[in-house]
Design a protein around this motif. Structure first.
Motif, short mmCIF file in Angstrom:
data_model
loop_
_atom_site.label_atom_id
_atom_site.label_comp_id
_atom_site.label_asym_id
_atom_site.label_seq_id
_atom_site.Cartn_x
_atom_site.Cartn_y
_atom_site.Cartn_z
N ALA A 25 75.47 31.33 65.41
CA ALA A 25 73.92 31.07 65.03
C ALA A 25 72.94 30.86 66.27
O ALA A 25 72.01 31.28 66.35
N ARG A 26 73.50 29.86 66.98
CA ARG A 26 72.69 29.54 68.14
C ARG A 26 72.46 30.71 69.05
O ARG A 26 71.29 30.85 69.32
N ALA A 82 70.08 33.40 67.31
CA ALA A 82 69.10 32.69 66.80
C ALA A 82 68.87 32.92 65.16
O ALA A 82 67.96 33.18 64.62
N ARG A 83 70.00 32.41 64.63
CA ARG A 83 69.99 32.45 63.11
C ARG A 83 69.77 30.93 62.75
O ARG A 83 69.90 30.13 63.39
N LYS A 84 69.27 30.93 61.54
CA LYS A 84 68.67 29.59 61.22
C LYS A 84 69.84 28.81 60.25
O LYS A 84 69.36 27.60 60.02
N LYS A 85 70.59 29.57 59.34
CA LYS A 85 71.57 28.69 58.55
C LYS A 85 72.89 29.14 58.54
O LYS A 85 73.07 30.32 58.46
N TYR A 145 74.60 20.70 65.82
CA TYR A 145 73.89 21.90 65.60
C TYR A 145 72.54 21.42 64.80
O TYR A 145 72.37 22.25 63.81
N GLU A 193 69.58 22.09 64.97
CA GLU A 193 68.35 23.06 64.66
C GLU A 193 68.81 24.05 63.63
O GLU A 193 68.10 24.72 63.24
N ILE A 194 70.16 24.10 63.26
CA ILE A 194 70.67 25.20 62.37
C ILE A 194 70.83 24.19 60.95
O ILE A 194 71.52 23.38 60.66
N THR A 195 70.62 24.84 59.78
CA THR A 195 70.69 24.34 58.51
C THR A 195 72.18 24.50 58.05
O THR A 195 72.68 25.54 58.43
N ASP A 215 72.09 33.64 55.16
CA ASP A 215 72.01 34.02 56.54
C ASP A 215 73.38 34.22 57.52
O ASP A 215 73.88 35.43 57.28
#
Ligand code: NAI
Length: 333
Positions: free
Chosen positions: A158-159, A162-165, A193, A195-197, A218
């Protein structure tokens, strides 16, 4: 830079789709020495084993393989070579990006999600026995170690992308200990993490949500069995098994494969869609740090889909496997 890659053409449509993909990768200018190996029934006939030592050594040495589908007999016969490979090489994370392609009939033309499946345990532990005649026990194994490392894989992916969740899918309301442990490990890992939901859904609800509103997902993270089923469901959302790529990744290497099987119903006719294995090949090129080649092949493939003239039968066209491959090569800049 020259790469040595283990190639397992596989059964049924495997040799047809893999020769198409090999041709495209070579046309992209990537220098590859392919080490071709057999597995499954073909290997059993030739070498008396479904997973020859030479093949395993080749993957361990090269750290990367491209693999066609392998037939597994149902209810009898040898155990799955796919499961065997994943376990032997400890390829613990199965990655399946599911992205809609232009001009492919699908209910969700904008869909773009990623399925991450734990690959080494759960009901795939293969521990089954007859308790008394008429009663069979099949054992589900969930460990902290495997749940934690696959969760880390999902969040790292994800990081990087640039994925969000990341959504963990489970049945911890019923399997409170096993799926409960999986979920606990997931939330523990998620703390690193911020920054990631991180959220979760029960698997039955997740299936309904996928059919009704798949854009809410996501990255989905699942145990082995749920991941197997749900990832095929996701393939269906964007047009079918002929399109979706897959990668089995571990610390010591990676095996890239299509998610579909050997398709005995169409094998030998030269009509299989090579897109799934081609997209796996694109993932493989990125893994090998051949980013330019990966992008050129991907752009060419997307162009062929956008033009919509050369399409295989599974997605409503007439083209043969090699015609599609040639169209992708012709579209390459
Ligand atoms: P399958 O994926 O081979 O076929 C399901 C349906 O999708 C068939 O109608 C087939 O024609 C179609 N299809 C699949 N790939 C396609 C492609 N590239 N282009 C066009 N149409 C395609 O699944 P099935 O029939 O359940 O399994 C057949 C064999 O494959 C079994 O022995 C199974 O164990 C094995 N298998 C192997 C896998 C692997 O090696 N990774 C994965 C799934 C199944």
């Amino acid at each position: 830079m020259k790469h040595t890659i283990t190639l397992i053409p596989g059964d049924g449509i495997g040799p047809e789709v893999s020769s198409a993909v090999v041709r495209i990768i070579e046309a992209a200018g990537v220098e590859v020495q392919w080490e071709t190996h057999y597995a499954g029934a073909q290997a059993l006939e030739k070498f008396g084993t479904t997973l020859p030592e030479d093949l395993l050594e080749s993957i361990k040495r090269n750290r990367v393989a491209l693999k066609g589908p392998i037939t597994t007999p149902v209810g009898k016969g040898f155990t799955s070579v796919n499961v065997g490979l994943r376990k032997t090489l400890d390829l613990y994370a199965n990655l399946r990006p599911v992205r809609a392609l232009p001009n492919v009939p699908s209910r969700y033309p904008e869909l773009d999600l990623v399925v991450v499946r734990e690959n080494t345990e759960d009901l795939y532990s293969g521990i089954e026995h007859v308790v008394v005649p008429g009663v069979v026990e099949s054992i589900k194994i969930i460990t902290e170690k495997a749940s934690t490392r696959v969760s880390k894989f999902a969040f790292e992916y994800a990081r990087r992308e640039a994925r969000k969740k990341v959504t963990a899918i489970h049945k911890a309301n019923i399997m409170k200990l096993s799926d409960g442990l999986f979920l606990e490990c997931f939330y523990n890992v998620s703390k690193a993490y911020p920054e990631i939901t991180a959220d979760d859904k029960i698997v039955d609800n997740a299936c309904m949500q996928l059919v009704m509103r798949p854009e809410q997902f996501d990255i989905m993270l699942l145990e082995n069995l749920y991941g197997d089923i749900v990832s095929d469901l996701c393939a269906g959302l964007i047009g079918g098994l002929g399109l979706v790529p897959g990668a089995n990744i571990g610390e010591q290497g990676a095996v890239f494969e299509a998610v579909h099987g050997s398709a005995p119903d169409i094998a030998g006719q030269g009509i299989a869609n090579p897109t799934a294995l081609l997209q796996s090949g694109i993932l493989m090129l990125r893994y090998l740090d051949e980013r330019d080649a990966a992008e050129r092949v991907e752009r060419a493939m997307l162009k062929v889909f956008e033009e919509g003239r050369v399409r295989t039968r599974d997605i409503g066209g007439e083209a043969h496997t090699m015609e599609f491959a040639e169209a992708v090569i012709a579209a390459m800049e």
